[in-house]
Design a protein around this motif. Structure first.
Motif, short mmCIF file in Angstrom:
data_model
loop_
_atom_site.label_atom_id
_atom_site.label_comp_id
_atom_site.label_asym_id
_atom_site.label_seq_id
_atom_site.Cartn_x
_atom_site.Cartn_y
_atom_site.Cartn_z
N THR A 46 32.59 26.80 -8.67
CA THR A 46 33.44 27.80 -9.33
C THR A 46 34.90 27.33 -9.29
O THR A 46 35.63 27.43 -10.29
CB THR A 46 33.32 29.16 -8.61
OG1 THR A 46 31.94 29.53 -8.59
CG2 THR A 46 34.12 30.24 -9.32
N LYS A 47 35.30 26.75 -8.16
CA LYS A 47 36.68 26.29 -8.02
C LYS A 47 36.89 24.96 -8.76
O LYS A 47 37.86 24.83 -9.52
CB LYS A 47 36.99 26.12 -6.53
CG LYS A 47 38.43 25.90 -6.24
CD LYS A 47 38.70 26.00 -4.74
CE LYS A 47 40.15 25.65 -4.46
NZ LYS A 47 40.38 25.36 -3.06
N SER A 48 36.02 23.99 -8.55
CA SER A 48 36.27 22.65 -9.12
C SER A 48 36.17 22.68 -10.65
O SER A 48 37.06 22.18 -11.35
CB SER A 48 35.29 21.63 -8.53
OG SER A 48 33.95 21.98 -8.85
N VAL A 49 35.10 23.27 -11.16
CA VAL A 49 34.94 23.33 -12.62
C VAL A 49 35.99 24.26 -13.22
O VAL A 49 36.61 23.96 -14.26
CB VAL A 49 33.51 23.78 -13.00
CG1 VAL A 49 33.38 24.05 -14.48
CG2 VAL A 49 32.50 22.72 -12.56
N GLY A 50 36.22 25.38 -12.53
CA GLY A 50 37.24 26.32 -13.02
C GLY A 50 38.60 25.67 -13.17
O GLY A 50 39.33 25.94 -14.12
N ALA A 51 38.92 24.76 -12.24
CA ALA A 51 40.23 24.09 -12.30
C ALA A 51 40.30 23.11 -13.47
O ALA A 51 41.40 22.85 -13.99
CB ALA A 51 40.48 23.35 -10.98
N ALA A 52 39.16 22.55 -13.88
CA ALA A 52 39.17 21.57 -14.98
C ALA A 52 39.19 22.24 -16.36
O ALA A 52 39.68 21.66 -17.35
CB ALA A 52 37.94 20.67 -14.87
N LEU A 53 38.66 23.45 -16.45
CA LEU A 53 38.44 24.07 -17.77
C LEU A 53 39.71 24.22 -18.61
O LEU A 53 39.70 23.84 -19.80
CB LEU A 53 37.76 25.44 -17.61
CG LEU A 53 36.29 25.42 -17.15
CD1 LEU A 53 35.80 26.85 -16.92
CD2 LEU A 53 35.41 24.72 -18.18
N PRO A 54 40.83 24.76 -18.08
CA PRO A 54 41.99 24.97 -18.95
C PRO A 54 42.52 23.67 -19.56
O PRO A 54 42.90 23.65 -20.74
CB PRO A 54 43.02 25.60 -18.01
CG PRO A 54 42.21 26.23 -16.92
CD PRO A 54 41.05 25.31 -16.73
N THR A 55 42.51 22.58 -18.78
CA THR A 55 43.02 21.31 -19.32
C THR A 55 42.09 20.77 -20.39
O THR A 55 42.55 20.25 -21.43
CB THR A 55 43.16 20.28 -18.16
OG1 THR A 55 43.97 20.85 -17.16
CG2 THR A 55 43.77 18.98 -18.67
N ILE A 56 40.78 20.87 -20.17
CA ILE A 56 39.84 20.39 -21.20
C ILE A 56 40.02 21.21 -22.47
O ILE A 56 40.02 20.68 -23.59
CB ILE A 56 38.38 20.45 -20.69
CG1 ILE A 56 38.21 19.56 -19.45
CG2 ILE A 56 37.42 20.03 -21.79
CD1 ILE A 56 36.84 19.64 -18.80
N CYS A 57 40.20 22.51 -22.30
CA CYS A 57 40.41 23.38 -23.46
C CYS A 57 41.68 22.94 -24.23
O CYS A 57 41.67 22.84 -25.46
CB CYS A 57 40.56 24.81 -22.95
SG CYS A 57 40.33 26.04 -24.21
N ASP A 58 42.73 22.60 -23.49
CA ASP A 58 43.98 22.16 -24.12
C ASP A 58 43.80 20.84 -24.87
O ASP A 58 44.43 20.61 -25.90
CB ASP A 58 45.08 22.00 -23.07
CG ASP A 58 45.58 23.35 -22.57
OD1 ASP A 58 45.25 24.38 -23.20
OD2 ASP A 58 46.27 23.38 -21.54
#
Ligand code: SF4
Length: 329
Positions: free
Chosen positions: A102-114
């Motif tokens: 939840t933490k590791s993937v959650g931290a990557a999501l906004p940058t990938i979205c950008d």
């Protein structure tokens, strides 16, 4: 609308009746999606898992002998940059069921979205989590979630996964409530599974209103309690794919790599039976070689292989069907 008996009958068809079933499934797919196949990239983020499924080499009982890894957000993002250059707009972040994702993937999501200016389907496959965790991941950019129920036979589920089916179904309900596009799926040929139970799998998911479905033939894997069990039948799996397409034509349905693991050319045959999704593996080799989903000798489908399968099936690569303005590769 197909009922339990109709579906059960479809699962038993052979010969020319089976070819007619496949032709109807292809026609239903074409009506919904034309000749476009959704291309998904999968990034395997960890092989750690707290569950002990009898069919999986990444089960908890094997953790001490497996070479465990958990990718950092930066490592996930680096791989996503490479996927972006291929023009692929569906990224599936997949891993064993542990709360740390939840933490590791959650931290990557906004940058990938950008990276994609928001024009990306961020698909997760991280197992059971709390509703609050699902909500948090959604806020960070996740759009869809695969959570396979594997079998709707509650006794069989408990025997093979050592957990209650009701917990899994509650997760599906939570994900749907939170606005995810949700995928479920089942394994075909589990020891003790019946045709009626498979027909029920399809109806259950139709009734729950999931958006994606899959069926994979059981692959007996080394270092598991089911290592010596007979493999799932590819022909039956193809009938299941076609029955799913007719039961709910809008489902996105992959032709999975387990088809290839069972028979050469198996993945192409999935498209002949109405599938419309292919998944290629974008995980860096160091991690991929430790992700033992079918044991150490699994065949990994890369982007070029996926393109070859699509061309061989006479179809065309396409993008996410869940983005409002889909950019095709
Ligand atoms: S199938 Fe999934 S939940 Fe079960 S042991 Fe393997 S990784 Fe864990």
């Amino acid at each position: 609308m197909l009922d339990q008996n109709d579906i059960r009958t479809l699962l038993t068809l052979q010969g020319s009746e089976r070819e007619e079933l496949f032709a109807q499934a292809r026609a239903a797919r074409t009506d919904m999606y034309g000749d476009r196949v959704v291309v998904r990239a999968v990034i395997e983020v960890t092989n750690l898992c707290r569950v002990d499924c009898d069919f999986c080499p990444m089960r908890r009982s094997n953790t001490s002998t497996n070479d465990v890894f958990h990718q950092t957000p930066a490592e996930m993002i680096e791989t996503a940059i490479g996927v972006r250059t291929l023009g692929v707009d569906v990224i599936c972040l997949q891993g064993g069921e542990v709360p740390q994702t939840t933490k590791s993937v959650g931290a990557a999501l906004p940058t990938i979205c950008d990276l994609y200016d928001g024009r990306v389907e961020l698909l997760l496959n991280l197992g059971n989590k709390t509703r609050a965790e699902y909500a948090s991941l959604r806020e960070q950019g996740a759009t869809s979630y695969i959570i396979k129920h594997e079998t709707s036979d509650a006794d069989l589920y408990l025997r093979l996964r050592h957990e209650a089916l009701t917990q899994r179904l509650a997760c599906i309900t939570d994900l749907l409530d939170l606005g995810y596009r949700v995928g479920s799926g089942m394994i075909i040929g589990l020891p003790g599974q019946s045709l009626d139970s498979i027909a029920h799998d399809i109806l259950l998911c139709r009734d729950m209103g999931v958006h994606m479905m899959s069926a994979a033939p059981f692959v007996p894997a080394p270092d598991t309690p089911l290592a010596g069990a007979p493999a799932g039948d590819v022909d039956l799996t193809l009938n299941v794919l076609a029955a799913m397409r007719l039961a709910q034509p809008a489902w996105t349905i992959p032709s999975v790599s387990a088809m290839r693991a069972r028979v050469e050319g198996g993945q192409r045959r999935g498209f002949d039976a109405g599938a419309n999704v292919i998944v290629f593996n974008a995980t860096p080799a160091d991690f991929r070689n430790k992700y033992l989903i079918y044991g150490k000798n699994r065949k990994v489908s890369d982007y070029d292989y996926a393109m070859d399968v699509i061309a061989d099936a006479g179809l065309t690569p396409g993008g996410s069907v869940f983005l409002t303005e889909t950019r095709q590769p």
